[in-house]
Structures are given as structure tokens and as C-alpha cells.
Design a protein around this motif. Sequence first.
Motif, PDB file in Angstrom:
ATOM      1  N   UNK A  88       0.754  -1.300  -0.059  1.00 18.66           N
ATOM      2  CA  UNK A  88      -0.027  -0.024  -0.039  1.00 18.66           C
ATOM      3  C   UNK A  88       1.012   1.242  -0.078  1.00 18.66           C
ATOM      4  N   UNK A  89       0.843   1.879  -1.043  1.00 11.97           N
ATOM      5  CA  UNK A  89       1.634   3.149  -0.988  1.00 11.97           C
ATOM      6  C   UNK A  89       0.392   4.365  -0.579  1.00 11.97           C
ATOM      7  N   UNK A  90       0.740   4.795   0.770  1.00 13.60           N
ATOM      8  CA  UNK A  90      -0.196   5.705   1.243  1.00 13.60           C
ATOM      9  C   UNK A  90      -0.227   7.219   0.505  1.00 13.60           C
ATOM     10  N   UNK A  91       0.858   7.650   0.137  1.00 17.75           N
ATOM     11  CA  UNK A  91       0.791   8.972  -0.311  1.00 17.75           C
ATOM     12  C   UNK A  91       2.364   9.272  -0.895  1.00 17.75           C
ATOM     13  N   UNK A  92       2.640  10.113  -1.926  1.00 16.56           N
ATOM     14  CA  UNK A  92       3.817  10.698  -2.213  1.00 16.56           C
ATOM     15  C   UNK A  92       4.126  12.263  -1.812  1.00 16.56           C
ATOM     16  N   UNK A  93       5.145  12.502  -1.702  1.00 15.98           N
ATOM     17  CA  UNK A  93       5.744  13.990  -1.306  1.00 15.98           C
ATOM     18  C   UNK A  93       4.790  14.823  -2.410  1.00 15.98           C
ATOM     19  N   UNK A  94       4.417  15.885  -1.811  1.00 18.05           N
ATOM     20  CA  UNK A  94       3.624  16.933  -2.432  1.00 18.05           C
ATOM     21  C   UNK A  94       4.309  17.400  -3.748  1.00 18.05           C
ATOM     22  N   UNK A  95       5.514  17.819  -3.630  1.00 18.75           N
ATOM     23  CA  UNK A  95       6.417  18.344  -4.618  1.00 18.75           C
ATOM     24  C   UNK A  95       6.579  17.293  -6.009  1.00 18.75           C
ATOM     25  N   UNK A  96       6.286  16.108  -5.619  1.00 17.89           N
ATOM     26  CA  UNK A  96       6.359  15.218  -6.821  1.00 17.89           C
ATOM     27  C   UNK A  96       4.909  15.054  -7.404  1.00 17.89           C
ATOM     28  N   UNK A  97       3.815  15.782  -6.834  1.00 20.39           N
ATOM     29  CA  UNK A  97       2.757  15.958  -7.480  1.00 20.39           C
ATOM     30  C   UNK A  97       2.545  17.187  -8.263  1.00 20.39           C
ATOM     31  N   UNK A  98       2.992  18.274  -7.449  1.00 21.82           N
ATOM     32  CA  UNK A  98       2.797  19.860  -7.960  1.00 21.82           C
ATOM     33  C   UNK A  98       4.053  20.241  -8.823  1.00 21.82           C
ATOM     34  N   UNK A  99       5.143  19.522  -8.835  1.00 21.07           N
ATOM     35  CA  UNK A  99       6.496  20.042  -9.435  1.00 21.07           C
ATOM     36  C   UNK A  99       6.828  18.983 -10.254  1.00 21.07           C
ATOM     37  N   UNK A 100       6.322  17.819 -10.648  1.00 16.95           N
ATOM     38  CA  UNK A 100       6.899  16.782 -11.255  1.00 16.95           C
ATOM     39  C   UNK A 100       8.088  16.328 -11.014  1.00 16.95           C
ATOM     40  N   UNK A 101       8.470  16.302  -9.497  1.00 14.63           N
ATOM     41  CA  UNK A 101       9.657  15.828  -8.976  1.00 14.63           C
ATOM     42  C   UNK A 101       9.754  14.479  -9.073  1.00 14.63           C
ATOM     43  N   UNK A 102      10.811  13.876  -9.488  1.00 14.97           N
ATOM     44  CA  UNK A 102      10.614  12.354  -9.593  1.00 14.97           C
ATOM     45  C   UNK A 102      11.078  11.722  -8.324  1.00 14.97           C
ATOM     46  N   UNK A 103      10.298  10.381  -8.424  1.00 16.97           N
ATOM     47  CA  UNK A 103      10.629   9.606  -6.996  1.00 16.97           C
ATOM     48  C   UNK A 103      11.944   8.739  -7.160  1.00 16.97           C
ATOM     49  N   UNK A 104      12.268   8.351  -5.735  1.00 20.96           N
ATOM     50  CA  UNK A 104      13.482   7.697  -5.952  1.00 20.96           C
ATOM     51  C   UNK A 104      13.532   6.444  -6.631  1.00 20.96           C
ATOM     52  N   UNK A 105      14.629   6.314  -7.519  1.00 19.98           N
ATOM     53  CA  UNK A 105      14.660   5.204  -8.672  1.00 19.98           C
ATOM     54  C   UNK A 105      14.528   3.671  -7.601  1.00 19.98           C
ATOM     55  N   UNK A 106      15.242   3.655  -6.310  1.00 17.40           N
ATOM     56  CA  UNK A 106      15.137   2.435  -5.767  1.00 17.40           C
ATOM     57  C   UNK A 106      13.813   1.978  -5.323  1.00 17.40           C
ATOM     58  N   UNK A 107      12.918   3.045  -4.837  1.00 15.90           N
ATOM     59  CA  UNK A 107      11.565   2.931  -4.486  1.00 15.90           C
ATOM     60  C   UNK A 107      10.846   2.433  -5.810  1.00 15.90           C
ATOM     61  N   UNK A 108      10.790   3.094  -6.795  1.00 15.06           N
ATOM     62  CA  UNK A 108      10.070   2.350  -7.884  1.00 15.06           C
ATOM     63  C   UNK A 108      10.549   1.238  -8.471  1.00 15.06           C
ATOM     64  N   UNK A 109      11.823   0.824  -8.300  1.00 12.12           N
ATOM     65  CA  UNK A 109      12.353  -0.693  -8.477  1.00 12.12           C
ATOM     66  C   UNK A 109      11.604  -1.590  -7.768  1.00 12.12           C
ATOM     67  N   UNK A 110      11.446  -1.251  -6.240  1.00 13.04           N
ATOM     68  CA  UNK A 110      10.908  -2.128  -5.324  1.00 13.04           C
ATOM     69  C   UNK A 110       9.476  -2.163  -5.546  1.00 13.04           C
ATOM     70  N   UNK A 111       8.920  -1.299  -6.012  1.00 19.68           N
ATOM     71  CA  UNK A 111       7.216  -1.389  -6.305  1.00 19.68           C
ATOM     72  C   UNK A 111       7.164  -2.480  -7.532  1.00 19.68           C
ATOM     73  N   UNK A 112       8.136  -2.108  -8.452  1.00 15.00           N
ATOM     74  CA  UNK A 112       8.155  -3.031  -9.946  1.00 15.00           C
ATOM     75  C   UNK A 112       8.128  -4.652  -9.388  1.00 15.00           C
ATOM     76  N   UNK A 113       9.188  -4.730  -8.646  1.00 14.29           N
ATOM     77  CA  UNK A 113       9.491  -6.045  -8.304  1.00 14.29           C
ATOM     78  C   UNK A 113       8.351  -6.560  -7.602  1.00 14.29           C
TER      79      UNK A 113
END
Length: 329
Positions: A83-108
Amino acid sequence: MAVAVVDDAAIPIWDAYELAIACAVFGTPQPELTDTWYDFRVCAERPEPGPEASTTAPGSAGFSFGIRTPHGWDALAGADTVIVAAVPQECVDHDVDLPAPFLTALRAAADAGARMVSLCTGAFALAAAGILDGRRATAHWAHTEQLARRHPNVTVDDSVLYVDDGSVLTSAGMTAGLDLCLHIVRTDLGAHIANQLARRLVVQAHRPGGQAQFVDLSVPATDDEGLAPVLHWAGRHLDRPLTVDDLARRARMSPRTFFRRLQAATGTTPLQWLLTQRLARAQSLLETTDLPIEQVGECSGLGTAANLRHHFAARLGTSPADYRRAFRP
């Protein structure tokens, strides 16, 4: 009772409200309801061993919450549900990328067969990981435009509380996240346990995912007071052939006025509201009684066994008999 139990629910956390919802539903054992509950873990980007491990969730007023957890993103690898509860607001408002290791863990985790869930802006993480590509999904209505713009391969629906797309589930913000969590409990452990848990949380037992996110609350308070008695009465007489005219007459309103006020208060039509209540009654009867399928249909107001099977297939994707086998000893 035969149940499908989530062994681990792993939550990368930035937003305290959505985290609190997940903790309240999945992280608190319910021994009075069932012996089997969820093995729940909160995961953070920089965990440290021991009780002093912490990360922070910034609040909108400039303060922050400390969240202690020894579990890092690597713990997602052993989770049945993430369950991904939320992401940092700057990732929503300013297109800031999420950490690559985090996205890799989600894909795995998704590739390993985990059920992937997002609450509110958590959908941005699932979308960035490619998990929502080709799927229908939702988020808080205030952020769905950004989600659709950034991820054109995702079919974004801003008009619903939550979307259950099988192994991937997404919800709108705030209390819609609680609706989705209760929906997951209902799917895993049955309607009776989900209803009892909702009662403990003092929330409505079940709001269909297709209900509108934004409900016009400009109706005066006296309107809700007028609806409550008739809806309570209808819930106790679901076995009767109730119609909109019947309910409107009992509420001392015209059918048109009753329709409009119920839709404003609940976000759904009177007939859909009745169908939802009747399905919930049928689920409870299948879980807690040995009544024949035909009698379950009659007692829930869904009529014949054939009609009961039709609605179960359409709404729940299963048959009454299979549902009973899944949630009875």
C-alpha cells in the motif's frame, strides 16, 4: 473460516493521514472478530534497526510527524499487499521524480504477484513504476488532472471513490482511502467481519467504489434528518418489494425530491442504494447462516436464486455458492 489473508502489508509513507488509515485497518489485530489478521509493516526510505528508527511526514502547517520503523523498501519483496499511502507533495505539484530504488522495489513486488494498492496521491508512485499502464485508476480529484497529464497510458477516473482492477487498486483521497481499505478487508475476510470493523471505526460499512468523489453537501441539515429514519427503516425491511415511491411516501416527500436528496446525501441513486444494501445483507446471510440460496435471495430482497446469482456475478464477480464456500468453515 477459510480466508485469504495478506501476510504482509508494506507501506512507503509520507502522508500521515493515509498512513493512519492503513494502520487503523490493517495494523490493529481484531481478536474478537477473527483469529487471523494481517501481518503489517510500515516501510521507510531510511530505516534504522531498533526503536529509534524514524522518518518524517511533513504536515501542511509546517510541522512533522516521526515514524519509527526498522523496515526498508527491501521489505516490499516479501509482501502480499503493498500500500502506497501517499507521495511527497512536490512530486505531484512540480513533477519531482520519485527515488529510483523505490520504484524498482514497487515493480519487483508487482512482478512477484503482490496486490498493489494506492491511497490518494500514492497513485503517482504506481503510475511512475508503470504498474498502472493500460489500467483504470483514480486519485484525489484535485490531483487527477496532473496524474492524467503525466501518465497518458493510465485511464484516470476522477469521478469515483476507488477502483478495484483486480491485482491493482487505487483510491481517491481522505476517507475514500478508508473505503478502499474496508473493501479489501471485505474481499479477504468477508462482509460480516468488514461490517463489524466498520462499526468499530464508526464509519459506513460499505460505500461502492463507483460512488461519486464529490457530493453536493449544500443540502440543509434537516434534509439528512428526514432521510435517516426512512433509510434506517428500509435497511430493516429489505425483504419487501421497496420502490422509490414507497420510500418517498414514507419520507413525506415527492419521488423527485426524495431521489434528488438521497443522491445529494449519498452520491448514488435510491435503486443503487437499495441494491448495495441488499447485496450486503445477502453476503452476511451467506456467511452466518445455512439458509438455502433461494431463501437468501428472498430475505435480502433480491428475489429468486437466479436474480441473486446475477447480481453477485455483476457486482462481486463470483456466485453465492462460491462466496459461501470462501467465507464459511
